[in-house]
Design an enzyme around this catalytic site. Structure first.
Site, short mmCIF file in Angstrom:
data_model
loop_
_atom_site.label_atom_id
_atom_site.label_comp_id
_atom_site.label_asym_id
_atom_site.label_seq_id
_atom_site.Cartn_x
_atom_site.Cartn_y
_atom_site.Cartn_z
CD GLU A 105 -9.78 -109.10 -27.40
OE1 GLU A 105 -8.64 -109.25 -27.87
OE2 GLU A 105 -10.47 -108.09 -27.63
CG HIS A 157 -14.05 -107.01 -27.60
ND1 HIS A 157 -12.96 -107.22 -28.42
CD2 HIS A 157 -15.06 -106.61 -28.41
CE1 HIS A 157 -13.30 -106.96 -29.67
NE2 HIS A 157 -14.58 -106.59 -29.68
CG ASN A 210 -10.71 -105.33 -32.87
OD1 ASN A 210 -10.91 -106.10 -33.80
ND2 ASN A 210 -11.70 -104.87 -32.12
CB SER A 241 -13.81 -103.42 -30.37
OG SER A 241 -14.15 -102.21 -31.04
#
Length: 289
Positions: free
Chosen positions: A150, A138, A188, A117
């Protein structure tokens, strides 16, 4: 892609295995011990049973998905996989050891992906003999529910690998966001600093846990407050991601909140440990501050 290897049978790995198997692919699910992978499959079975009981999946489909998940004690069977997904803990040393072993059996033309992540895809790809076939993939937790994936190419990742990985993600019924290989990627890089700032607000006494979360739920129209979400993600994972972003950028605005570090040191990791910003011992979570 019809044969998928998944390494790491924790919450994320098991969720990926369930999602992939439900879409018709064969899955090998591995962890450091076979018993861990077998326990993960038992958990998947229970979740599928709940879906059946709620009429969200037929019994035949649930049984079919479960039959396509095979727990394994080593990576050898994954030599037949079209794609191997590493879903271990967010620790680069652990991931590097996994890549070294997997590359010994990885089929020619197979793709190796990391569910990281936040960690650099380019740096991890350089640890493998096939950086052109290494990519970030991800998923978001809980994987069967969350619609986003992602896809993150490294500097050496080929366009063929990007296209094949994107096709795999979309075949799972997911939406794809393509991100450059920057610390934290897209989601993130935005989310974790927000959570970290919420912890600063709590630690400085601006508001208590309930009011921080209530303020963000109602004032920002978020379905979950940032402290509740941190507990759901795992405070250790939040801390690791903040460390990665801070160390990668050198920007002091990404320094971890002292209270986050203190909670992790105490073993208060959130839902998975039974206590974080909320105490989960009773029927309903209770704020700890």
């Amino acid at each position: 892609m019809k044969h998928i290897g998944i390494i790491g049978a924790g919450q994320m790995g098991a969720g990926i295995a369930q999602t992939v198997a439900a879409c018709g692919q064969h899955v090998w699910l591995a962890d450091r011990e076979l018993s861990i992978a077998e326990k993960a499959k038992d958990g998947i079975s229970k979740r599928l049973e709940r879906l059946v009981s709620k009429d969200k999946m037929s019994s035949t489909d649930a049984q079919g998905a479960l039959s396509r998940i095979v727990p394994v004690g080593d990576y050898t069977p994954m030599g037949e996989a079209d794609l191997v997904i590493e879903a271990a803990t967010e620790n680069e040393t652990i991931k590097a050891a996994i890549f070294e072993q997997v590359c010994e059996i990885l089929a020619k033309g197979a793709i190796l992906a990391s569910n990281t992540s936040s960690i650099s895809i380019t740096r991890m790809a350089a640890l493998t003999p096939c950086p052109e076939r290494f990519i970030g993939l991800h998923f978001f937790n809980p994987v069967p529910v969350m619609k986003l994936i992602e896809v993150i190419p490294g500097l050496a990742t080929s366009q063929e690998t990007v296209a094949a990985t994107r096709g795999f993600a979309e075949a799972l019924g997911k939406e794809v966001v393509l991100s450059e290989d920057e610390p934290g990627f897209v989601v993130n890089r935005i989310l974790l600093p927000m959570i970290n700032e919420a912890i600063f607000v709590l630690g400085q006494g601006t508001a208590n846990v309930a009011d921080v979360d209530k303020g963000c739920r109602l004032g920002l129209n978020h379905p979950m407050g940032p402290l509740e979400l941190a507990d759901f993600i795992g405070l250790d994972t939040c801390l690791e991601i903040m460390h990665v972003i801070f160390e990668s950028t050198g920007d002091s605005k990404y320094r971890s909140a002292p209270l986050l570090t203190k909670y992790v040191a105490a073993g208060w990791l959130g839902r998975k440990s039974g206590k974080g910003f909320y105490d989960y011992a009773g029927e309903e979570p209770v704020p700890t501050r």
